[in-house]
Design an enzyme around this catalytic site. Structure first.
Site, short mmCIF file in Angstrom:
data_model
loop_
_atom_site.label_atom_id
_atom_site.label_comp_id
_atom_site.label_asym_id
_atom_site.label_seq_id
_atom_site.Cartn_x
_atom_site.Cartn_y
_atom_site.Cartn_z
N TYR A 147 21.18 38.69 30.59
CA TYR A 147 21.40 40.02 30.01
C TYR A 147 20.65 41.08 30.81
O TYR A 147 21.21 42.11 31.21
CB TYR A 147 20.94 40.00 28.55
N LYS A 151 21.89 44.48 32.98
CA LYS A 151 21.48 45.85 32.65
C LYS A 151 20.80 46.52 33.85
O LYS A 151 20.95 47.72 34.07
CB LYS A 151 20.57 45.85 31.42
#
Ligand SMILES: *[C@@H]1O[C@H](CO)[C@@H](O)[C@H](O)[C@H]1NC(C)=O
Ligand SMILES: *[C@@H]1O[C@H](CO)[C@@H](O)[C@H](O)[C@H]1NC(C)=O
Ligand SMILES: *[C@@H]1O[C@H](CO)[C@@H](O)[C@H](O)[C@H]1NC(C)=O
Ligand SMILES: *[C@@H]1O[C@H](CO)[C@@H](O)[C@H](O)[C@H]1NC(C)=O
Ligand SMILES: CC(=O)N[C@H]1CO[C@H](CO)[C@@H](O)[C@@H]1O
Length: 242
Positions: A147, A151
């Protein structure tokens, strides 16, 4: 701030729940025309029912490239785009699979790249693009390897686009919150044994409310931020200084 958005046309992805869902309602209330993109029929129907005059729905699974361009070709000229759709598969590093990796990168980066590229001809000069990123782009959290990597890549994309789209006066920024108290956020962080150590590093000693993210996005879409370009607004109660 919201007054500025009256009669603007704004496309928002990931509107099925959470931040996107709340944002669509707030924009409609301000008198903007919102094109709400989501995968789920029931959620789209619910959204349209709030304000059929201002909310148009568009069913689209951002993981399916072939649908993306074709469907987005039909949208009208836009004043704003909010890339909010995203996934988070939280697992210890050694348990993350190739599929988990690909799902993250397909939805959190490739789709943003694809949607933004497909919509570029529709974006008026002077419009605003806002990406919903995360504090995890710059800070590490257990279980967030894949994740966080997406980002960080996305924050990089925000800066590159701020440069490349500048000549058209299109501004590109992101909001980067810590845990947001959507339904998912509440479900995932209600255990004090899990939330306590993180809250101890947040001077304001709480997580981010959905409305606080919605307000920051509204600011970046509005004329109140016309010289803000290529920035990440950190919504984290002072986590970075602690
Ligand atoms: C906001 O900016 C746009 C583009 O420069 C302009 O057309 C519009 O009149 C402005 N709106 C307000 C309320 O100042
Ligand atoms: C976006 O999807 C289209 C198919 O609709 C594909 O041709 C294009 O290569 C994709 N772009 C990216 C950056 O994934
Ligand atoms: C948008 O900006 C570009 C770059 O300055 C310019 O070439 C183009 O004519 C502008 N388009 C409109 C519709 O004003
Ligand atoms: C977070 O909450 C959602 C339900 O809202 C659940 O599906 C998911 O498994 C939870 N994830 C974690 C890591 O607790
Ligand atoms: C360029 C960029 O920062 N894109 C973000 C847009 O919002 C989605 C949804 O969270 C993210 O996946 C991207 O990080």
């Amino acid at each position: 701030m919201w007054d500025d958005l009256k009669d603007k046309v704004i496309l928002v992805t990931g509107t099925g729940s959470g931040i996107g869902h709340a944002l669509v309602q707030e924009l409609a209330k301000a008198g903007a025309t919102v094109i709400a993109v989501a995968r789920n029929d029931a959620q789209l129907k619910e959204l349209a029912s709030y304000d059929p005059k201002h909310i148009q729905t568009l069913k689209l699974d951002l993981a399916h490239w072939d649908q993306v361009k074709e469907t987005l070709a039909k949208v009208p000229q836009l004043d704003g785009l909010v890339n909010n759709a995203g996934v988070a598969i939280i697992k210890p590093f050694e348990e993350l699979t190739e599929k988990d990796f690909d799902t993250h990168f397909n939805v959190n980066i490739k789709a943003v790249f694809n949607v933004t590229q497909a919509l570029l001809p529709k974006l008026r000069n002077g419009s605003s693009i806002v990406n919903v990123s995360s504090i995890a782009a710059s800070r590490s959290f257990a279980g967030h390897t894949a994740y966080s990597a997406t980002k960080a890549a996305l924050d990089s994309l925000t800066k590159s686009l701020a440069l490349e789209l500048g000549p058209r006066k299109i501004r590109v920024n992101s909001v980067n919150p810590t845990v947001v108290l959507t339904k998912m956020g509440r479900d995932n962080w209600s255990d004090p044994a899990k939330s306590g150590p993180l809250l101890a590093h947040i001077p304001l000693n709480r997580f981010c409310e959905v409305q606080e993210v919605v307000d920051a996005i509204g600011y970046l879409l509005s004329n109140k931020s016309t010289f803000v370009n290529g920035h990440h607004i950190l919504l984290e109660g002072g986590y970075a200084v602690s």
